[in-house]
Design a protein around this motif. Structure first.
Motif, PDB file in Angstrom:
ATOM      1  N   GLU A  73       1.173  -1.175  -0.113  1.00  0.00           N
ATOM      2  CA  GLU A  73       0.176   0.147  -0.018  1.00  0.00           C
ATOM      3  C   GLU A  73       1.084   1.130   0.103  1.00  0.00           C
ATOM      4  N   GLN A  74       0.687   2.117  -0.304  1.00  0.00           N
ATOM      5  CA  GLN A  74       0.707   3.991  -0.288  1.00  0.00           C
ATOM      6  C   GLN A  74       1.087   4.114   0.740  1.00  0.00           C
ATOM      7  N   LEU A  75       2.664   4.602   1.477  1.00  0.00           N
ATOM      8  CA  LEU A  75       2.796   5.476   2.356  1.00  0.00           C
ATOM      9  C   LEU A  75       3.435   6.412   2.404  1.00  0.00           C
ATOM     10  N   ALA A 139      -1.048   7.546  -0.025  1.00  0.00           N
ATOM     11  CA  ALA A 139      -1.144   7.355   1.150  1.00  0.00           C
ATOM     12  C   ALA A 139      -2.168   7.423   2.350  1.00  0.00           C
ATOM     13  N   ARG A 140      -2.818   8.398   1.999  1.00  0.00           N
ATOM     14  CA  ARG A 140      -4.537   8.671   2.935  1.00  0.00           C
ATOM     15  C   ARG A 140      -5.527   8.564   1.792  1.00  0.00           C
ATOM     16  N   ALA A 230      -9.536  -0.459  11.778  1.00  0.00           N
ATOM     17  CA  ALA A 230      -9.628  -1.618  10.452  1.00  0.00           C
ATOM     18  C   ALA A 230      -8.650  -1.741   9.284  1.00  0.00           C
ATOM     19  N   GLY A 231      -7.864  -0.766   9.667  1.00  0.00           N
ATOM     20  CA  GLY A 231      -6.571  -0.438   8.244  1.00  0.00           C
ATOM     21  C   GLY A 231      -7.042   0.232   7.214  1.00  0.00           C
ATOM     22  N   ALA A 232      -8.145   0.466   7.440  1.00  0.00           N
ATOM     23  CA  ALA A 232      -9.211   1.408   5.768  1.00  0.00           C
ATOM     24  C   ALA A 232      -7.961   3.074   5.819  1.00  0.00           C
ATOM     25  N   ARG A 233      -7.701   3.501   6.975  1.00  0.00           N
ATOM     26  CA  ARG A 233      -6.298   4.315   7.288  1.00  0.00           C
ATOM     27  C   ARG A 233      -5.426   4.168   7.543  1.00  0.00           C
ATOM     28  N   HIS A 234      -3.923   4.148   6.450  1.00  0.00           N
ATOM     29  CA  HIS A 234      -2.536   3.434   6.762  1.00  0.00           C
ATOM     30  C   HIS A 234      -1.462   4.635   7.157  1.00  0.00           C
ATOM     31  N   ASN A 235      -1.704   6.257   7.079  1.00  0.00           N
ATOM     32  CA  ASN A 235      -0.714   6.881   6.705  1.00  0.00           C
ATOM     33  C   ASN A 235      -0.351   7.363   7.905  1.00  0.00           C
TER      34      ASN A 235
END
Length: 267
Positions: A73-75, A139-140, A230-235
């Motif tokens: 995923e984009q970080l 990323a977000r 939930a991992g939907a947001r990962h920034n």
């Protein structure tokens, strides 16, 4: 009994031990190189060589260190330091005020939202800048913010961030029915590796890059914690907020959101 007779095929015990060893070896080969590859269709078990490497715990291909592993995923690529955006100028704040006119529909004319979108008035410039960069890089993700920041330059984001930090934070009186912060805010939960919210987000201490949560709409704060869980947001950097939110109960998430919604302006 001589050694020759002991290790002779005429010795039934020798034949039994050799036969058992051979049977175990054959069974191991069948399980490891026939049955497992047929059950697990993924790459690490495909083919005899892959199966051998997987069983031995060694890489199939030795990397020379020049090909980095790409994340799934984009970080976030923003390097957050206390010195980031530490020197705001009047020119930058004034230019940011003009650029921020596009933000008023959701975030209010003076950075105070009338809906369940975050208040930006008085928010740390580092926080706003990082989120704008993350929206632009992917990323977000947000269906409204992502297209809004698509055409912004790095200087535009800096100016907007510095303008909103310049604005006074909205005063929100505490709820007289709940004068003391809940345990999750004051103490966290050490047994579940949850630090106190106040240690990073205000009330107790502050960590560079952590947003000021005071006065944020409770629905927005709760929604972001649920998205992290939930991992939907990962920034988040080093996945710290995802790990914390996953360990929080629904009740604790709501307690923290409600408390910060009622906090007063910055001292």
């Amino acid at each position: 009994m001589s050694d020759e007779r002991l290790f002779s095929l005429r010795n039934p015990w020798f034949r039994a031990s050799v036969g058992t060893t051979v049977a175990v070896f054959v069974a191991s080969v069948v399980v490891g190189f026939v049955w497992l590859p047929s059950v697990h269709r993924d790459a690490p078990f495909q083919g005899v060589w892959n199966a051998i490497c997987s069983a031995a715990g060694v890489p199939r291909d030795w990397s020379d260190g020049t090909a980095p592993v790409k994340p799934s995923e984009q970080l976030s690529t923003v390097q957050v330091t206390p010195q980031l955006l530490s020197t705001a100028s009047r020119l930058s704040i004034g230019r940011g005020a003009t650029l921020a006119l596009r933000c008023t529909m959701c975030h209010g004319a003076r950075g105070v939202s009338g809906a369940n979108t975050p208040n930006l008035a008085g928010q740390y410039a580092i926080v706003i800048y990082k989120q704008l960069q993350d929206f632009q890089s992917g990323a977000r993700a947000n269906p409204v913010m992502s297209p809004m920041v698509a055409g912004l330059s790095d200087q535009d984001m800096r100016d907007i961030s510095e303008y909103y930090e310049f604005l006074p934070r909205p005063a929100r009186p505490r709820d007289p029915a709940n004068p003391t912060a809940p345990d999750i805010v004051r103490l966290g939960s050490p047994l579940r590796n949850i630090p106190s919210c106040g240690a990073c987000h205000g009330e107790i201490g502050y960590k560079a890059g952590a947003p000021w949560l005071g006065g944020l709409p409770a629905a927005y704060t709760a929604m972001q914690l649920q998205a992290f869980a939930a991992g939907a947001r990962h920034n988040d950097i080093s996945e710290q907020m995802r790990n914390i939110a996953r360990s929080m109960t629904s009740e604790e998430i709501q307690q923290a959101a409600d408390w910060y919604h009622g906090t007063a302006a910055k001292p």
